[in-house]
Design an enzyme around this catalytic site. Sequence first.
Site, PDB file in Angstrom:
ATOM      1  N   ASP A  33      27.953  84.437 122.702  1.00 28.65           N
ATOM      2  CA  ASP A  33      29.800  84.277 123.014  1.00 28.65           C
ATOM      3  C   ASP A  33      30.125  85.589 123.795  1.00 28.65           C
ATOM      4  OD1 ASP A  33      32.023  82.879 121.811  1.00 28.65           O
ATOM      5  OD2 ASP A  33      32.137  84.804 122.277  1.00 28.65           O
ATOM      6  N   ILE A  34      30.580  85.791 124.552  1.00 19.82           N
ATOM      7  CA  ILE A  34      31.602  86.673 125.343  1.00 19.82           C
ATOM      8  C   ILE A  34      32.518  87.999 124.107  1.00 19.82           C
ATOM      9  CG2 ILE A  34      33.664  86.323 126.510  1.00 19.82           C
ATOM     10  CD1 ILE A  34      33.055  87.338 129.155  1.00 19.82           C
ATOM     11  N   ASN A  91      35.088  73.870 118.090  1.00 17.15           N
ATOM     12  CA  ASN A  91      37.209  73.567 118.167  1.00 17.15           C
ATOM     13  C   ASN A  91      36.673  72.187 118.768  1.00 17.15           C
ATOM     14  OD1 ASN A  91      36.739  75.887 116.243  1.00 17.15           O
ATOM     15  ND2 ASN A  91      36.980  77.264 118.087  1.00 17.15           N
ATOM     16  N   GLU A  99      39.616  76.127 123.639  1.00 18.79           N
ATOM     17  CA  GLU A  99      40.102  77.127 124.198  1.00 18.79           C
ATOM     18  C   GLU A  99      40.012  76.409 125.687  1.00 18.79           C
ATOM     19  OE1 GLU A  99      39.826  80.996 123.067  1.00 18.79           O
ATOM     20  OE2 GLU A  99      40.771  81.593 121.840  1.00 18.79           O
ATOM     21  N   HIS A 104      31.143  72.567 123.449  1.00 14.82           N
ATOM     22  CA  HIS A 104      30.447  73.490 123.330  1.00 14.82           C
ATOM     23  C   HIS A 104      30.009  74.239 121.131  1.00 14.82           C
ATOM     24  CE1 HIS A 104      34.179  75.247 123.304  1.00 14.82           C
ATOM     25  NE2 HIS A 104      34.132  76.280 122.569  1.00 14.82           N
ATOM     26  N   HIS A 106      29.602  76.697 118.721  1.00 13.78           N
ATOM     27  CA  HIS A 106      29.086  77.907 117.926  1.00 13.78           C
ATOM     28  C   HIS A 106      28.231  77.348 116.950  1.00 13.78           C
ATOM     29  CE1 HIS A 106      33.418  79.163 119.765  1.00 13.78           C
ATOM     30  NE2 HIS A 106      33.469  77.974 119.858  1.00 13.78           N
TER      31      HIS A 106
HETATM   32  P1  AMP Z   1      36.757  77.584 121.646  1.00 15.21           P
HETATM   33  O1  AMP Z   1      37.224  76.595 122.586  1.00 15.21           O
HETATM   34  O2  AMP Z   1      38.382  77.988 120.806  1.00 15.21           O
HETATM   35  O3  AMP Z   1      35.683  77.059 120.549  1.00 15.21           O
HETATM   36  O4  AMP Z   1      36.415  79.204 122.373  1.00 15.21           O
HETATM   37  C1  AMP Z   1      36.020  79.745 123.523  1.00 15.21           C
HETATM   38  C2  AMP Z   1      35.096  80.047 122.703  1.00 15.21           C
HETATM   39  O5  AMP Z   1      34.169  80.894 124.347  1.00 15.21           O
HETATM   40  C3  AMP Z   1      35.688  81.448 122.372  1.00 15.21           C
HETATM   41  O6  AMP Z   1      34.355  82.290 121.476  1.00 15.21           O
HETATM   42  C4  AMP Z   1      35.141  82.767 123.930  1.00 15.21           C
HETATM   43  O7  AMP Z   1      35.512  84.019 123.547  1.00 15.21           O
HETATM   44  C5  AMP Z   1      34.160  81.806 124.605  1.00 15.21           C
HETATM   45  N1  AMP Z   1      34.411  82.521 126.052  1.00 15.21           N
HETATM   46  C6  AMP Z   1      34.552  82.039 126.827  1.00 15.21           C
HETATM   47  N2  AMP Z   1      34.897  82.711 128.170  1.00 15.21           N
HETATM   48  C7  AMP Z   1      33.037  83.128 128.079  1.00 15.21           C
HETATM   49  C8  AMP Z   1      32.487  83.399 128.846  1.00 15.21           C
HETATM   50  N3  AMP Z   1      32.570  83.724 130.102  1.00 15.21           N
HETATM   51  N4  AMP Z   1      31.123  83.599 128.365  1.00 15.21           N
HETATM   52  C9  AMP Z   1      30.570  83.445 127.009  1.00 15.21           C
HETATM   53  N5  AMP Z   1      32.043  83.334 126.539  1.00 15.21           N
HETATM   54  C10 AMP Z   1      32.917  82.767 126.624  1.00 15.21           C
END
Ligand code: AMP
Length: 120
Positions: A33-34, A91, A99, A104, A106
Amino acid sequence: MAYDRNNVFARILRGEIPCKKVYEDEYVLAFNDISARAPTHVLVIPKGEYVSLDDFSEKASPAEMVALVRALGHVARQRGVAETGYRILANIGRDGHQEVQHFHLHVVGGRDLGAMLPRK
Ligand code: AMP
């Protein structure tokens, strides 16, 4: 919700955006995760176009489902958190504060993660 091919994880899968790869096979990609919230914070995604868990559970093949579950265990062992404990989070949708609209999971660990959810 229809799948949007321009979401950030679709772009990672196409190689348009880099990622720190942790694991990959025919059906699954895992990467850091970024914005890591713990020493281990890996995202495990199916390569197929699924928006959510309910979408995935309805449409994915048994092979894709097995691959995803096996990848989760593989990542947990590879990162050493299988020994100390970890959390798998997904999520989903508005109330889940999703988001990125590509399904996905975690994998979070490497520290005490506290209670599952704050009580409201
Ligand atoms: P969520 O959809 O709420 O599970 O959150 C999306 C997750 O993706 C967050 O933890 C972000 O930090 C992560 N994220 C977003 N863009 C990137 C990326 N380019 N590379 C890795 N992780 C990402």
